[in-house]
Design a protein around this motif. Structure first.
Motif, PDB file in Angstrom:
ATOM      1  N   ARG A 164       0.847  -1.200   0.000  1.00 46.40           N
ATOM      2  CA  ARG A 164       0.000   0.000   0.000  1.00 46.40           C
ATOM      3  C   ARG A 164       0.879   1.245   0.000  1.00 46.40           C
ATOM      4  NH1 ARG A 164      -5.146  -0.333   2.442  1.00 46.40           N
ATOM      5  NH2 ARG A 164      -5.045   1.951   2.476  1.00 46.40           N
ATOM      6  N   LEU A 167      -0.172   3.868   2.777  1.00 47.51           N
ATOM      7  CA  LEU A 167       0.234   3.549   4.140  1.00 47.51           C
ATOM      8  C   LEU A 167       1.739   3.706   4.316  1.00 47.51           C
ATOM      9  CD1 LEU A 167      -2.020   0.437   4.930  1.00 47.51           C
ATOM     10  CD2 LEU A 167      -2.444   2.857   5.421  1.00 47.51           C
ATOM     11  N   ALA A 207      -1.302   0.315  11.308  1.00 46.67           N
ATOM     12  CA  ALA A 207      -1.567  -0.873  10.489  1.00 46.67           C
ATOM     13  C   ALA A 207      -0.494  -1.929  10.728  1.00 46.67           C
ATOM     14  CB  ALA A 207      -1.606  -0.493   9.014  1.00 46.67           C
ATOM     15  N   ASP A 279      -7.619  -0.762   6.055  1.00 49.94           N
ATOM     16  CA  ASP A 279      -6.200  -0.484   6.280  1.00 49.94           C
ATOM     17  C   ASP A 279      -5.586  -1.479   7.256  1.00 49.94           C
ATOM     18  OD1 ASP A 279      -6.624   1.669   4.628  1.00 49.94           O
ATOM     19  OD2 ASP A 279      -6.686   3.147   6.256  1.00 49.94           O
ATOM     20  N   ILE A 301      -9.931   1.270  -2.957  1.00 51.02           N
ATOM     21  CA  ILE A 301      -8.665   1.617  -2.303  1.00 51.02           C
ATOM     22  C   ILE A 301      -7.641   1.887  -3.407  1.00 51.02           C
ATOM     23  CG2 ILE A 301      -6.862   0.865  -0.732  1.00 51.02           C
ATOM     24  CD1 ILE A 301      -9.599   1.253   0.586  1.00 51.02           C
TER      25      ILE A 301
END
Length: 442
Positions: A164, A167, A207, A279, A301
């Motif tokens: 991700r 993130l 996360a 997440d 996402i």
């Protein structure tokens, strides 16, 4: 528009594999009531059923093309939610003499070896005209010591790291795929590199680093040349003295639990599905075929991408074969369809549809595969990435007839520590040893 796809209702239990030997093959003349098979190999109209799982990339358009090129043939897909559900369905029906099997049954590489003990249950698909179609090690996986080809290869699972970007940015880590590859160790990436980057990430994020210990262990154990059985004899190795497996077990659980890198999720569950939207984790081991399930669960996402790197060198996770049960009423027509579905042209389209990286040499080198990008993964050049990861695979690890059962005992132990958290690692390893001993292999 007619619906040609059915969802498989998984059987409730796995029949003992010894029942396979007892039945000694199905009734070659039987015809299933629920497969929808009609006609025969004598030229009459026929309906062929194809049982797969997850996503194989076979679309309505693809099957329409086959039907238009083969008048009188109708093709139906029967899709199981998971590989495990497909295995349960297949083994149960084989043990019942073949009744209810589809004309073509997809088999995943990890449970193929246990079925190859019973080659008489499947049509020998050996065809000199197709012998150069696939990677040598892919063909070897489905070939018995007597030379019978049990299945035609569909895809392989070269592994990269999916992650991700958003993130990573929030945690102050690089987001560009090349920079992420270097962060994870670059060409010489190790599992410790991957876990060290995870510790840096979780220190700056709410996360988790990866989805679960089980899938991470899966990537690690696939790099052992012979995880649970002697490659020369096929004999099981006593799990109590299998230091290579125990080392991986301890390493992955230390990273998962002690370092807090795992989201504690079991793949293919509702909680795992939800984590894509919440997440729940920043990275996951990513065989090519996993790009399809990620996109399916992470719709909306925007941050997913793919890095051309993998800890410990190359790795292959999964990949499947199309087999033709010998008990089918239309084995000749089914064999022709299986050969067509696994041709380079069709597997290239399947890759574009579902990320299933082709095991066919011609398809791998095609412009269509090499130039393919995936919009969902921020236009990642997945054709190039997974070709690169495939080139890092040095061959197929040995997996014998008892691989699946022993592997499940270890994976169950990991689950008890990482997912249900009902035991610590030492206690759960003792449970794995008990499960291994109960198999009666020593």
């Amino acid at each position: 528009m007619r619906t040609r796809t059915r969802i498989l209702a998984a059987s409730t239990s796995i029949a003992a594999m010894t029942a396979l030997a007892a039945c000694g093959g199905g009734d070659s003349g039987s015809e299933s009531e629920d497969t929808g098979s009609a006609g025969s190999d004598d030229g009459e109209a026929v309906t062929l059923t194809v049982a797969t799982f997850n996503q194989f990339g076979y679309t309505e358009e693809m099957l329409d093309q086959y039907e238009s090129e083969h008048p009188g043939v109708t093709v139906e897909l029967v899709t199981a939610d998971t590989s495990e559900a497909a295995r349960t369905n297949l083994t149960t029906k084989i043990a019942a003499g073949g009744e209810g099997l589809s004309d073509i049954e997809a088999i995943e590489v990890d449970w193929l070896p246990e079925l190859m003990q019973y080659p008489e249950l499947f049509v020998d698909l050996t065809d000199p005209e197709l012998e150069d179609r696939w990677l040598d090690w892919k063909v070897a996986q489905a070939t018995t010591i007597d030379g019978q080809l049990i299945g035609y290869g569909t895809d392989i699972g070269p592994e990269a790291i999916c992650y991700r970007q958003d993130l990573f940015a929030d945690a102050g880590l690089p987001t560009d795929p090349a920079e992420v590859a270097e962060l994870l160790g670059g060409e010489g990436a190790s599992w410790e590199d991957y876990f060290a980057a995870g510790r840096e990430f979780v220190a700056a994020s709410d996360a988790a680093w990866f989805d679960g210990a089980q899938p991470t262990y899966q990537g690690m154990v696939n790099q052992l040349e012979a995880a649970y059985e002697d490659a020369g004899t096929g004999e099981p190795v006593d799990l109590a003295s299998n230091s290579a497996v125990q080392d991986l077990y301890q390493q992955v659980l230390a990273a998962s639990v002690d370092d807090g890198l795992s989201a504690g999720l079991e793949q293919w569950t509702a909680d795992w599905d939800a984590a894509f939207q919440n997440d729940g984790f920043a990275t996951m081991l990513c065989p090519a075929w996993m790009t399809g399930p990620i996109e399916e669960r992470a719709g909306g996402i925007d941050g997913w991408n793919v890095a051309d790197v993998f800890p410990g060198g190359g790795g292959n996770w999964g990949g499947s074969f199309l087999t033709v049960p010998a008990s089918g009423a239309n084995t000749e027509a089914a064999t022709e369809l299986a050969a067509w579905l696994t041709a380079p042209e069709q597997q290239t389209v399947a890759f574009e549809n579902a990320g299933t990286f082709p095991s066919q040499i011609e398809a791998q080198s095609s412009e269509a595969v090499q130039a393919f990008t995936n919009p969902f993964f921020n236009d990642a050049p997945v054709g190039e990435v997974f070709t690169s990861r495939a080139e890092a695979i040095e061959g197929a690890p040995f997996k014998g007839a008892n691989y699946f059962a022993i592997h499940q005992a270890v994976q169950d132990a990991i689950l008890r520590v990482d997912v249900t958290q009902e035991q610590d690692a030492e206690t759960s390893w003792d449970g794995a040893l008990e499960s291994f001993n109960s198999l009666g292999l020593m």
